[in-house]
Write a protein that holds these residues in place. Sequence first.
Motif, PDB file in Angstrom:
ATOM      1  N   MET A 169       0.836  -1.199   0.000  1.00 45.39           N
ATOM      2  CA  MET A 169       0.000   0.000   0.000  1.00 45.39           C
ATOM      3  C   MET A 169       0.866   1.243   0.000  1.00 45.39           C
ATOM      4  O   MET A 169       0.592   2.213  -0.704  1.00 45.39           O
ATOM      5  N   ASN A 170       1.934   1.208   0.806  1.00 46.31           N
ATOM      6  CA  ASN A 170       2.838   2.348   0.859  1.00 46.31           C
ATOM      7  C   ASN A 170       3.454   2.607  -0.509  1.00 46.31           C
ATOM      8  O   ASN A 170       3.573   3.752  -0.955  1.00 46.31           O
ATOM      9  N   GLU A 171       3.842   1.543  -1.222  1.00 45.41           N
ATOM     10  CA  GLU A 171       4.426   1.689  -2.544  1.00 45.41           C
ATOM     11  C   GLU A 171       3.399   2.159  -3.561  1.00 45.41           C
ATOM     12  O   GLU A 171       3.724   2.822  -4.541  1.00 45.41           O
ATOM     13  N   ASN A 172       2.117   1.819  -3.343  1.00 43.64           N
ATOM     14  CA  ASN A 172       1.114   1.992  -4.378  1.00 43.64           C
ATOM     15  C   ASN A 172       0.268   3.246  -4.244  1.00 43.64           C
ATOM     16  O   ASN A 172      -0.652   3.446  -5.027  1.00 43.64           O
ATOM     17  N   MET A 173       0.548   4.101  -3.251  1.00 44.90           N
ATOM     18  CA  MET A 173      -0.324   5.244  -3.036  1.00 44.90           C
ATOM     19  C   MET A 173      -0.314   6.216  -4.206  1.00 44.90           C
ATOM     20  O   MET A 173      -1.319   6.822  -4.522  1.00 44.90           O
ATOM     21  N   ASN A 174       0.816   6.384  -4.838  1.00 48.23           N
ATOM     22  CA  ASN A 174       0.877   7.349  -5.926  1.00 48.23           C
ATOM     23  C   ASN A 174       0.750   6.640  -7.261  1.00 48.23           C
ATOM     24  O   ASN A 174       1.359   5.605  -7.479  1.00 48.23           O
ATOM     25  N   GLN A 175      -0.067   7.215  -8.172  1.00 51.95           N
ATOM     26  CA  GLN A 175      -0.340   6.582  -9.445  1.00 51.95           C
ATOM     27  C   GLN A 175       0.764   6.910 -10.448  1.00 51.95           C
ATOM     28  O   GLN A 175       0.626   7.790 -11.281  1.00 51.95           O
ATOM     29  N   ASP A 176       1.873   6.219 -10.392  1.00 52.15           N
ATOM     30  CA  ASP A 176       3.010   6.492 -11.261  1.00 52.15           C
ATOM     31  C   ASP A 176       2.758   5.876 -12.634  1.00 52.15           C
ATOM     32  O   ASP A 176       2.812   4.657 -12.789  1.00 52.15           O
ATOM     33  N   PRO A 177       2.490   6.678 -13.662  1.00 52.80           N
ATOM     34  CA  PRO A 177       2.174   6.110 -14.974  1.00 52.80           C
ATOM     35  C   PRO A 177       3.351   5.422 -15.638  1.00 52.80           C
ATOM     36  O   PRO A 177       3.155   4.550 -16.489  1.00 52.80           O
ATOM     37  N   THR A 178       4.608   5.788 -15.276  1.00 48.17           N
ATOM     38  CA  THR A 178       5.746   5.115 -15.891  1.00 48.17           C
ATOM     39  C   THR A 178       5.795   3.647 -15.504  1.00 48.17           C
ATOM     40  O   THR A 178       6.142   2.789 -16.316  1.00 48.17           O
ATOM     41  N   GLU A 179       5.420   3.360 -14.253  1.00 48.16           N
ATOM     42  CA  GLU A 179       5.439   1.975 -13.814  1.00 48.16           C
ATOM     43  C   GLU A 179       4.282   1.194 -14.427  1.00 48.16           C
ATOM     44  O   GLU A 179       4.384  -0.005 -14.677  1.00 48.16           O
ATOM     45  N   SER A 180       3.166   1.878 -14.683  1.00 54.30           N
ATOM     46  CA  SER A 180       2.066   1.231 -15.395  1.00 54.30           C
ATOM     47  C   SER A 180       2.525   0.791 -16.772  1.00 54.30           C
ATOM     48  O   SER A 180       2.256  -0.323 -17.218  1.00 54.30           O
ATOM     49  N   LEU A 181       3.221   1.684 -17.466  1.00 56.18           N
ATOM     50  CA  LEU A 181       3.707   1.358 -18.801  1.00 56.18           C
ATOM     51  C   LEU A 181       4.745   0.244 -18.749  1.00 56.18           C
ATOM     52  O   LEU A 181       4.762  -0.644 -19.599  1.00 56.18           O
ATOM     53  N   GLY A 182       5.602   0.269 -17.706  1.00 52.03           N
ATOM     54  CA  GLY A 182       6.613  -0.772 -17.577  1.00 52.03           C
ATOM     55  C   GLY A 182       6.013  -2.151 -17.399  1.00 52.03           C
ATOM     56  O   GLY A 182       6.436  -3.116 -18.035  1.00 52.03           O
ATOM     57  N   ILE A 183       4.997  -2.246 -16.531  1.00 49.76           N
ATOM     58  CA  ILE A 183       4.406  -3.562 -16.291  1.00 49.76           C
ATOM     59  C   ILE A 183       3.567  -4.008 -17.479  1.00 49.76           C
ATOM     60  O   ILE A 183       3.483  -5.196 -17.790  1.00 49.76           O
ATOM     61  N   LEU A 184       2.950  -3.073 -18.209  1.00 48.99           N
ATOM     62  CA  LEU A 184       2.205  -3.449 -19.406  1.00 48.99           C
ATOM     63  C   LEU A 184       3.138  -4.031 -20.455  1.00 48.99           C
ATOM     64  O   LEU A 184       2.793  -4.986 -21.154  1.00 48.99           O
ATOM     65  N   LEU A 185       4.339  -3.493 -20.542  1.00 48.54           N
ATOM     66  CA  LEU A 185       5.324  -4.043 -21.465  1.00 48.54           C
ATOM     67  C   LEU A 185       5.745  -5.454 -21.074  1.00 48.54           C
ATOM     68  O   LEU A 185       6.208  -6.223 -21.915  1.00 48.54           O
ATOM     69  N   GLU A 186       5.582  -5.808 -19.797  1.00 43.37           N
ATOM     70  CA  GLU A 186       5.903  -7.154 -19.341  1.00 43.37           C
ATOM     71  C   GLU A 186       4.753  -8.138 -19.563  1.00 43.37           C
ATOM     72  O   GLU A 186       4.912  -9.339 -19.384  1.00 43.37           O
ATOM     73  N   SER A 187       3.588  -7.629 -19.947  1.00 38.73           N
ATOM     74  CA  SER A 187       2.441  -8.502 -20.168  1.00 38.73           C
ATOM     75  C   SER A 187       2.734  -9.479 -21.307  1.00 38.73           C
ATOM     76  O   SER A 187       3.260  -9.079 -22.352  1.00 38.73           O
ATOM     77  N   PRO A 188       2.371 -10.745 -21.141  1.00 40.09           N
ATOM     78  CA  PRO A 188       2.628 -11.720 -22.202  1.00 40.09           C
ATOM     79  C   PRO A 188       1.719 -11.558 -23.408  1.00 40.09           C
ATOM     80  O   PRO A 188       1.952 -12.172 -24.444  1.00 40.09           O
ATOM     81  N   ASN A 189       0.692 -10.722 -23.307  1.00 38.34           N
ATOM     82  CA  ASN A 189      -0.268 -10.622 -24.417  1.00 38.34           C
ATOM     83  C   ASN A 189      -0.623  -9.170 -24.756  1.00 38.34           C
ATOM     84  O   ASN A 189      -1.735  -8.905 -25.201  1.00 38.34           O
ATOM     85  N   VAL A 190       0.296  -8.231 -24.540  1.00 39.84           N
ATOM     86  CA  VAL A 190       0.008  -6.837 -24.855  1.00 39.84           C
ATOM     87  C   VAL A 190      -0.252  -6.713 -26.357  1.00 39.84           C
ATOM     88  O   VAL A 190       0.437  -7.310 -27.181  1.00 39.84           O
ATOM     89  N   ARG A 191      -1.270  -5.935 -26.707  1.00 38.81           N
ATOM     90  CA  ARG A 191      -1.652  -5.817 -28.116  1.00 38.81           C
ATOM     91  C   ARG A 191      -2.222  -4.435 -28.395  1.00 38.81           C
ATOM     92  O   ARG A 191      -2.654  -3.732 -27.487  1.00 38.81           O
ATOM     93  N   SER A 192      -2.226  -4.077 -29.664  1.00 44.17           N
ATOM     94  CA  SER A 192      -2.776  -2.801 -30.104  1.00 44.17           C
ATOM     95  C   SER A 192      -4.214  -2.993 -30.547  1.00 44.17           C
ATOM     96  O   SER A 192      -4.535  -3.961 -31.240  1.00 44.17           O
ATOM     97  N   LEU A 193      -5.089  -2.057 -30.144  1.00 46.60           N
ATOM     98  CA  LEU A 193      -6.504  -2.123 -30.511  1.00 46.60           C
ATOM     99  C   LEU A 193      -6.901  -0.980 -31.440  1.00 46.60           C
ATOM    100  O   LEU A 193      -8.089  -0.720 -31.643  1.00 46.60           O
TER     101      LEU A 193
END
Length: 308
Positions: A169-193
């Motif tokens: 929770m302490n790590e997640n309080m702030n909505q850091d969009p760079t980390e969102s993009l980083g983890i999306l790049l790690e997704s095994p099925n990321v795709r363009s819509l």
Amino acid sequence: MNLRTRRSLAALAAVTALVAGATACEEQDAAKGTKGGKPAAAEEKGGGNPVSALTAAFKKTSEVRTAHLEMTMTVPGAQGGEITMSGVQGWDPALLDVTMSGGALGGGQAGAPEEIRAVMVDNVMYMDMGKAAAAEMDGKRWMKLDYAEIGKAAEEAGGAEAGGLSGAMNENMNQDPTESLGILLESPNVRSLGSEKVNGLQAEHYKGTVPVKEMIDSNKAFAELDKEQRDRLAATVEQAGVKSYEIEVWVTEDDLPTRMNVVMDSAVGKMKVKMDLSDFGTKAKVTAPPASETFDLAEMMSGAGAGA
């Protein structure tokens, strides 16, 4: 402090924790998602689409560091159903200054404020609980939520997994969009819509899913847990009906995310988070409220004992 006020504070703190935990997939540790400051997936998969576009967005968003935030969270089973959040956020360093509102925030408790200002600085959240709280707390209206300290109390009461969860929770309080993009790049099925118009801007739409176990393994907030403890935590979350998080992002021609969505399916229903971003690079200065106007939730919990 009377029982009604104590219950109101507990309800609001619980919802705040829910907001933090539910968006965990948006706050993953860049240690797994990046190598030398660049998304690992981009190095492994080359410059193909959508990886190259998301990599460019990762780099550009890392540079701007601040944005205006409009967020809506749908909470299944909660009275009122929604929480909205509007204000400014920053990353590197992390900061937040927002106004929160919505029926789900007060949990139906008498005297709960209709709106709550929340600020985060130095990884500590402060929530303005209003005049009613001040009247009960010797003029102190700001509730301090230091999740590192709350995690210590939780670990004493419930073991390392409980402490690790509060650490997350302490790590997640702030909505850091760079980390969102980083983890999306790690997704095994990321795709363009394809291309869509969002918030008045033309944007490319990308989508992927992140398994719960991968999320927990990659989050530095759980670094103190060994593999067996992380596996147990992942199993507990999956038993609640949560197996993965669905992540979407819309990236403009300026290589900046204008919207991010997260959907978490659970046994009680779908928890949804929609985050709209604008005014990247806006000036933001956030300061903690005076200590004389602040009461500490962790100290209250410790004083109340395990029953809290």
